[in-house]
Design an enzyme around this catalytic site. Structure first.
Site, short mmCIF file in Angstrom:
data_model
loop_
_atom_site.label_atom_id
_atom_site.label_comp_id
_atom_site.label_asym_id
_atom_site.label_seq_id
_atom_site.Cartn_x
_atom_site.Cartn_y
_atom_site.Cartn_z
N SER A 63 48.86 46.08 41.87
CA SER A 63 47.79 46.44 42.36
C SER A 63 47.25 45.62 43.55
O SER A 63 48.09 45.27 44.56
CB SER A 63 46.67 46.71 41.21
OG SER A 63 45.48 47.21 41.85
N ASP A 275 43.90 50.69 47.74
CA ASP A 275 44.48 49.15 47.50
C ASP A 275 45.72 49.13 47.26
O ASP A 275 46.48 49.95 47.83
CB ASP A 275 43.66 48.58 45.84
CG ASP A 275 44.17 49.49 44.76
OD1 ASP A 275 44.81 50.62 44.92
OD2 ASP A 275 44.22 49.06 43.50
N ASP A 279 45.49 53.37 43.64
CA ASP A 279 44.58 54.01 42.90
C ASP A 279 43.05 53.67 42.95
O ASP A 279 42.50 54.06 42.06
CB ASP A 279 45.28 53.62 41.30
CG ASP A 279 45.00 52.43 40.82
OD1 ASP A 279 44.62 51.40 42.00
OD2 ASP A 279 45.09 52.09 39.84
N ALA A 370 32.61 51.17 40.56
CA ALA A 370 32.11 50.67 41.90
C ALA A 370 33.22 50.34 42.87
O ALA A 370 33.29 50.57 43.86
CB ALA A 370 30.92 49.74 41.74
N ASN A 371 34.22 49.78 42.28
CA ASN A 371 35.41 49.24 43.07
C ASN A 371 36.28 50.35 43.54
O ASN A 371 37.34 50.16 44.47
CB ASN A 371 36.43 48.14 42.22
CG ASN A 371 37.10 49.11 41.03
OD1 ASN A 371 37.21 50.06 41.00
ND2 ASN A 371 37.13 48.07 40.13
N ARG A 490 30.43 38.54 32.61
CA ARG A 490 31.43 38.95 31.85
C ARG A 490 32.74 38.17 32.14
O ARG A 490 32.91 37.78 33.15
CB ARG A 490 31.75 40.56 31.88
CG ARG A 490 31.88 40.94 33.41
CD ARG A 490 32.12 42.57 33.47
NE ARG A 490 33.63 42.75 32.93
CZ ARG A 490 34.74 42.62 33.67
NH1 ARG A 490 34.81 42.26 34.86
NH2 ARG A 490 36.02 42.79 33.11
N PRO A 491 33.45 37.96 31.03
CA PRO A 491 34.84 37.23 31.03
C PRO A 491 35.79 38.31 31.83
O PRO A 491 35.69 39.70 31.46
CB PRO A 491 35.14 36.98 29.74
CG PRO A 491 34.29 37.88 28.88
CD PRO A 491 33.32 38.25 29.53
N SER A 492 36.37 38.14 32.93
CA SER A 492 37.42 38.78 33.44
C SER A 492 38.43 39.24 32.48
O SER A 492 38.81 38.29 31.51
CB SER A 492 37.79 38.09 34.79
OG SER A 492 39.09 38.90 34.93
N ARG A 499 32.96 36.50 35.69
CA ARG A 499 32.51 37.14 36.73
C ARG A 499 30.80 37.28 36.59
O ARG A 499 30.28 37.53 35.56
CB ARG A 499 33.21 38.70 37.07
CG ARG A 499 34.55 38.60 37.43
CD ARG A 499 35.04 39.77 37.86
NE ARG A 499 36.49 39.75 37.75
CZ ARG A 499 37.24 39.34 38.65
NH1 ARG A 499 36.84 38.51 39.63
NH2 ARG A 499 38.32 39.30 38.47
C1 16G Z 1 41.74 46.16 36.65
C2 16G Z 1 41.34 47.72 36.02
C3 16G Z 1 40.17 47.93 36.62
C4 16G Z 1 39.01 46.88 36.64
C5 16G Z 1 39.57 45.75 36.79
C6 16G Z 1 38.58 44.67 36.40
C7 16G Z 1 42.80 49.38 35.33
C8 16G Z 1 43.90 50.40 35.81
N1 16G Z 1 42.51 48.52 36.31
O1 16G Z 1 42.15 46.11 37.74
O2 16G Z 1 39.69 49.52 36.17
O3 16G Z 1 37.95 47.23 37.37
O4 16G Z 1 40.76 45.39 36.14
O5 16G Z 1 38.98 43.25 36.48
O6 16G Z 1 42.31 49.40 34.22
P1 16G Z 1 38.41 42.03 35.72
O7 16G Z 1 38.29 42.26 34.39
O8 16G Z 1 39.08 41.00 36.27
O9 16G Z 1 36.96 42.05 36.45
MG MG Z 2 45.01 49.39 41.76
#
Ligand code: 16G
Ligand code: MG
Length: 536
Positions: A63, A275, A279, A370-371, A490-492, A499
């Site tokens: 991604s 991206d 997606d 939001a992303n 929140r934990p990533s 984050r």
């Molecule tokens: C992944 C997720 C996305 C989410 C992001 C959060 C899928 C297909 N993609 O890219 O939806 O916003 O993780 O990342 O589920 P984080 O947990 O590191 O903040």
């Molecule tokens: Mg993507």
């Protein structure tokens, strides 16, 4: 079969001791560490296919991550993310040391009572990363090792592969499982919709597209030929000289809140960024003062749900429409949707699978992070609609074409872009008018490094920290100091960090609040390295 699997697996050796986890969006790490994972996921996909008696998808992509990374995602029969219990199997299988790989496989076969004489079918796709071809070959090895049939789509966007899987398992009802079928379905619907456009001048048809130097750029070129100039895309970051996701793409634009490099934006010109696997999509423009305006997933959800709600009313359909968001949704968007639009808003944990699942509970579920990842679910009900009154007929026709334009398998930058362009055209709306539906609260996202991010446990769709004790109280106390403020941590799920999100009435307050909350995390949740510094 077992001996074949263990023999073949020697060709895809696992670095001893390496542990990886099937995370929010599958496996994701440096491409160097993924060969064995790919092979094993090829094995697992054939098991999943036998279990579900359906075609399963395997997408090789990381991604928006840097080009050196890669990853893998499993796709379930209806084109949705693989079911959580199989995420567990994926992790087990990826981490089994060589000697116990066969018993790990057998374990899954027994637990799931899989009949190994069933046929198996796996669709495979990959993004444009230099490592993707080699890694997808490892997936193919795994599939053929367990006797699965393979269809290798080669270079496709993630949502295109989701779409193919859904088409195949619905036996053509959803569409044809070829790239040509995908482009035709979308472009026909788009052309039908734009026939209803108000003063659709060449100026209005113009859209600047940032392809993130990735697969989306290639696929937009293929689509273009089918659009009969109804959309005039000017493509930037098409991969011809830039690096994937580097200083460009939807994630960069959303997080940095600035335009990507390599794009030439005139004042008021409508622009969008994909991206790295197409997606996600976000829109933006520069106004005449040169200031940058971002239209993220929340603005997109608002535009689409407002349009659908209006059409439903015109078609005389009494259906419940809901918008699903996450904690990252701008407070203004939630307020606008609930108070002005009067649509149901539901909040889930971050990650497509959570939003997708929640959206399935409504007649019509519009979900967006939001992303910029999102889509609309359950629209097929309308197809049966036989309206008699002319006005209703017209609305019903618009709905039908809109349904055909939406990729219901998963969020899809190309499909979302066409939906947005069609809605703007039908409404005769400029990007500025769309932007002014509501005003975003200024916000800031930061990250904090901690020794163990699992120290932080959250509740209430990640809006409150339950552990470590006292952290949430501190956040609450900080938030209270500012107007219209909100913050959470929140934990990533994809990186080893925590984050932080903050919003407030002014950018300055949002920035200061985000920094203060970062400090609270650093002190109370085992921060490592340098203390977070104030912004600017
Ligand atoms: C992944 C997720 C996305 C989410 C992001 C959060 C899928 C297909 N993609 O890219 O939806 O916003 O993780 O990342 O589920 P984080 O947990 O590191 O903040
Ligand atoms: Mg993507």
């Amino acid at each position: 079969l077992d001996s074949k699997a263990s023999q073949k697996s020697m060709l895809h050796p696992k670095p001893k001791g390496l542990m990886l986890q099937y995370g929010t969006a599958g496996f994701r790490t440096t491409a160097k560490h993924l060969d064995h994972v790919m092979f094993r996921m090829g094995l697992l996909a054939t098991l999943r296919s036998r279990k579900t008696k359906s075609t399963i998808g395997v997408m090789v992509t990381a991604s928006h991550n840097p080009e050196e990374d890669n990853g893998l995602k499993l796709i379930d029969p209806m084109g949705e993310m693989v079911t959580p219990s199989w995420e567990g199997y994926a992790t087990q299988l990826a981490n089994a040391e060589q000697e116990v790989l066969c018993s790990a496989l057998k374990d899954i076969i027994e637990k799931e009572t899989i009949n190994m004489s069933e046929t198996a079918s796996v669709f495979v796709g990959r993004d444009t990363r230099p490592s993707s071809q080699r890694l997808s070959q490892a997936v193919l090895d795994g599939v053929s090792c367990l006797g699965g049939q393979i269809q290798d789509y080669g270079l496709v966007t993630t949502p295109q592969l989701h779409y193919m899987v859904r088409c195949r398992n619905t036996h053509g009802c959803y569409g044809t499982d070829t790239l040509q079928g995908y482009y035709q379905k979308l472009s026909q619907a788009f052309i039908e919709l734009t026939k209803n456009a108000r003063n659709h001048t060449d100026d209005q048809k113009r859209l600047l597209v940032d392809g993130a130097n990735g697969i989306g750029a290639l696929k937009v070129r293929e689509l273009e030929a089918c659009l009969q100039s109804e959309l005039q895309m000017v493509l930037f970051n098409d991969g011809s000289n830039g690096k994937l996701n580097y200083l460009c793409g939807a994630d960069y634009v959303k997080v940095q809140q600035k335009p990507p490099q390599g794009i030439n934006m005139g004042a008021g010109e409508r622009c969008c960024s994909f991206d790295g696997d197409a997606d996600r999509i976000v829109y933006y423009y520069n106004d005449s003062d040169g200031s940058f305006h971002l239209l993220d997933g929340d603005k997109i959800a608002t535009l689409i749900s407002t349009y659908l709600k209006e059409l439903l009313t015109q078609a005389g359909l009494n259906l419940q429409i809901a918008v699903v968001q996450t904690a990252y949704a701008n407070g203004s968007s939630t307020q606008y949707l609930e108070d002005i639009m009067k649509v149901t808003v539901s909040c889930t944990k971050t990650g497509v699978k959570h939003l997708h699942h929640a959206a399935q509970k409504f007649d019509i579920g519009v979900y967006f992070e939001a992303n910029g990842h999102g889509t609309v679910l359950q629209l097929s009900e309308f197809i049966r609609l036989k309206a008699s009154v002319d006005e209703k007929k017209h609305a019903a026709k618009l709905l039908e074409n809109t349904i055909n334009l939406i990729n219901q398998a998963t969020g899809d930058a190309i499909s979302d872009m066409l939906v947005i362009e069609a809605v703007l055209a039908i409404r005769g709306m400029t990007v500025q008018e769309w932007d002014s539906i509501y005003t975003d609260l200024p916000n800031r996202q930061l990250t904090v490094k901690v020794a163990d991010r699992r120290m932080i446990d959250t509740a209430d769709a990640e809006r409150r920290a339950v552990t470590p004790a006292g952290l949430q109280d501190s956040i609450d106390a900080l938030v209270k100091k500012y107007t219209k403020a909100r913050a959470f941590v929140r934990p990533s799920g994809t990186e080893d960090l925590v984050r932080v999100y903050a919003e407030a009435e002014t950018q300055e307050s949002a920035d200061v609040l985000a920094h203060e909350v970062s400090l609270a995390v650093y002190h109370m949740a085992g921060g490592v390295g340098e203390k977070p510094k104030p912004l600017k």
